[in-house]
Design an enzyme around this catalytic site. Structure first.
Site, short mmCIF file in Angstrom:
data_model
loop_
_atom_site.label_atom_id
_atom_site.label_comp_id
_atom_site.label_asym_id
_atom_site.label_seq_id
_atom_site.Cartn_x
_atom_site.Cartn_y
_atom_site.Cartn_z
N SER A 87 40.67 9.89 -61.87
CA SER A 87 39.32 9.22 -61.41
C SER A 87 37.82 10.30 -62.15
O SER A 87 37.22 9.73 -62.30
CB SER A 87 38.49 9.85 -59.94
OG SER A 87 38.70 8.56 -59.28
N LYS A 100 35.95 7.63 -64.25
CA LYS A 100 35.14 6.32 -64.41
C LYS A 100 34.23 7.14 -64.95
O LYS A 100 32.83 6.57 -65.33
CB LYS A 100 35.00 6.88 -62.41
CG LYS A 100 36.34 6.41 -62.52
CD LYS A 100 36.52 6.75 -60.83
CE LYS A 100 37.63 5.84 -59.28
NZ LYS A 100 37.74 6.36 -57.92
N TYR A 155 41.72 -0.62 -66.02
CA TYR A 155 41.77 1.06 -64.56
C TYR A 155 42.64 1.89 -64.32
O TYR A 155 42.47 2.81 -64.54
CB TYR A 155 41.35 0.93 -64.01
CG TYR A 155 40.89 1.25 -62.67
CD1 TYR A 155 40.04 2.06 -62.02
CD2 TYR A 155 41.91 1.22 -61.03
CE1 TYR A 155 39.79 3.30 -61.74
CE2 TYR A 155 42.04 2.64 -60.87
CZ TYR A 155 40.57 3.68 -60.66
OH TYR A 155 40.35 4.51 -59.45
N TYR A 168 33.21 12.11 -53.77
CA TYR A 168 33.79 11.59 -53.32
C TYR A 168 32.68 11.71 -51.61
O TYR A 168 31.65 12.94 -51.85
CB TYR A 168 34.95 11.66 -52.88
CG TYR A 168 35.97 10.91 -54.08
CD1 TYR A 168 35.31 9.79 -54.35
CD2 TYR A 168 36.32 11.67 -55.26
CE1 TYR A 168 35.70 9.31 -55.81
CE2 TYR A 168 36.76 11.10 -56.09
CZ TYR A 168 36.39 9.84 -56.37
OH TYR A 168 37.56 9.61 -57.68
N VAL A 189 42.55 12.46 -58.69
CA VAL A 189 43.54 13.68 -57.98
C VAL A 189 44.61 13.88 -58.31
O VAL A 189 44.87 14.82 -57.70
CB VAL A 189 44.11 11.99 -56.38
CG1 VAL A 189 42.37 11.68 -56.20
CG2 VAL A 189 44.48 11.19 -57.85
O1 DON Z 1 42.87 4.94 -58.28
C1 DON Z 1 43.47 5.75 -57.80
O2 DON Z 1 43.81 6.27 -56.42
C2 DON Z 1 43.29 7.09 -58.94
N1 DON Z 1 44.25 6.42 -60.24
C3 DON Z 1 42.35 7.49 -59.12
C4 DON Z 1 41.80 8.38 -58.25
C5 DON Z 1 41.03 9.52 -57.70
O3 DON Z 1 42.08 10.23 -58.76
C6 DON Z 1 40.29 9.90 -57.07
N2 DON Z 1 39.62 11.71 -57.39
N3 DON Z 1 40.29 12.21 -56.71
#
Ligand code: DON
Length: 324
Positions: free
Chosen positions: A71, A74, A198, A250, A268
């Site tokens: 993320s 982003k 994405y 978040y 994540v």
């Molecule tokens: O889209 C997803 O679920 C992961 N590729 C990225 C999510 C993420 O990193 C949320 N972060 N804390």
């Protein structure tokens, strides 16, 4: 104030101590097993890199272990979309309000008509943002992301094909979000194309030093003090830092603002990119601001590095980082 030369060793020793202290917290978290390839990370890894505008680097632990942006990407795609299409075009399609929900939640898309994603830091917003990047094909859109990243970290980062394939096969929630966004008219490309961009941007590989450099450029409002050039406009930097502060961690963004108090973005895979702005008090360490990159793959229930957040709380307390 300590001299920067002295700081390098004295603060480096402090950093080693805090890393040692926070590392065991890794056993209290979990790797992001919903992306199977991330399930193999070492829960006890913890690394940090701090970079000052003068170019001083203070590092400790596993700062050079590669990990995927997830993320944190982003932030990059949002800046790239603003550069490609202009801020007002982007904000007509994605709002700037925190949700208080999980990063992959779908609930607000249906509850709030016409379904404009709340912000670009949650998955719904980020998938929409990737569809706005210049170009028709996923390759062309990814070009904007790579180009900006290269300008920020001074090299082309590698791509982790295994992590991408692992998530591509299991991305049912993101597919659901993308189909919903397509149906409500917010997605400007085909569902599979937007998902490909994405998930590929999430699979770009960096280390803690790379994200510290990114945090440093944000702290200097888009100016890179190391390469001595403006990478993106101040207006865009202010906007994304506001988003990082309110939505970057978040549904733990409120706690992070209260106990750390600087704009930050997590992923994540365990990365946290933090941006400490310049402050005006006398006698303050890192008075001209700094970028902080952290890697600790054990995450908490919000998706944030458990040891990484604790480490930042310690630093913020000891070095008085908070902007409040
Ligand atoms: O889209 C997803 O679920 C992961 N590729 C990225 C999510 C993420 O990193 C949320 N972060 N804390």
């Amino acid at each position: 104030m300590q001299s920067l030369q002295g700081m390098n060793t004295i603060e480096g020793e402090n950093l080693d101590r805090w890393v040692k202290q926070c590392r065991p917290l890794g056993t209290k978290g979990r790797c992001a097993e919903y992306i199977p390839a991330l399930g193999e990370s070492n829960l006890l890894d913890l690394g940090i890199c701090i970079i000052t505008p003068e170019g001083v680097e203070i590092k400790s632990g596993e700062w050079d272990v590669p990990f995927t942006l997830q993320s944190i990407s982003k932030v990059i795609s949002f800046i790239a979309a603003c550069l490609d299409r202009g801020i007002s075009f982007v904000l007509e399609r994605v709002d700037v309000e925190p949700t208080g929900d999980a990063f992959n939640s779908i609930v607000r898309l249906e509850m709030n008509k016409p379904g404009r994603p709340f912000n670009p830091m949650i998955n719904a917003g980020a998938i929409t943002i990737t569809s706005l990047l210049n170009g028709e094909s996923p390759e062309q859109k990814l070009h904007s992301v790579y180009e900006l990243l290269e300008k920020m970290i001074g090299r082309r980062p590698t791509f982790n094909e295994r992590v991408f394939q692992s998530e591509w096969k299991t991305a049912n929630r993101n597919r659901a979000l993308a189909y919903y966004l397509k149906e409500s008219g917010f997605l400007e490309s085909e569902v599979e194309d937007a998902l490909e961009v994405y998930l590929k941007q999430c699979s770009i590989e960096v280390n803690a030093k790379d994200i510290a450099r990114m945090g440093l450029i944000l702290s200097q409002n888009g100016f890179d003090p190391i390469q001595k050039k403006q990478v993106f406009p101040k207006e865009v930097a202010k906007l994304i830092k506001g988003l990082m502060m309110t939505c970057g961690m978040y549904n733990a963004s409120g706690k992070f603002a209260a106990f750390v108090g600087v704009p930050a973005k997590s992923g994540v895979s365990g990365g946290i990119m933090a941006s400490v702005p310049a402050r005006y008090e006398q006698e303050t360490l890192f008075q001209m601001g700094c970028g902080i990159g952290i890697y600790g793959p054990a995450i908490d229930e919000f998706g944030n590095s458990i040891a990484g957040v604790e480490l930042l709380k310690n630093l913020a307390g000891e070095w008085d980082f908070s902007i409040f």
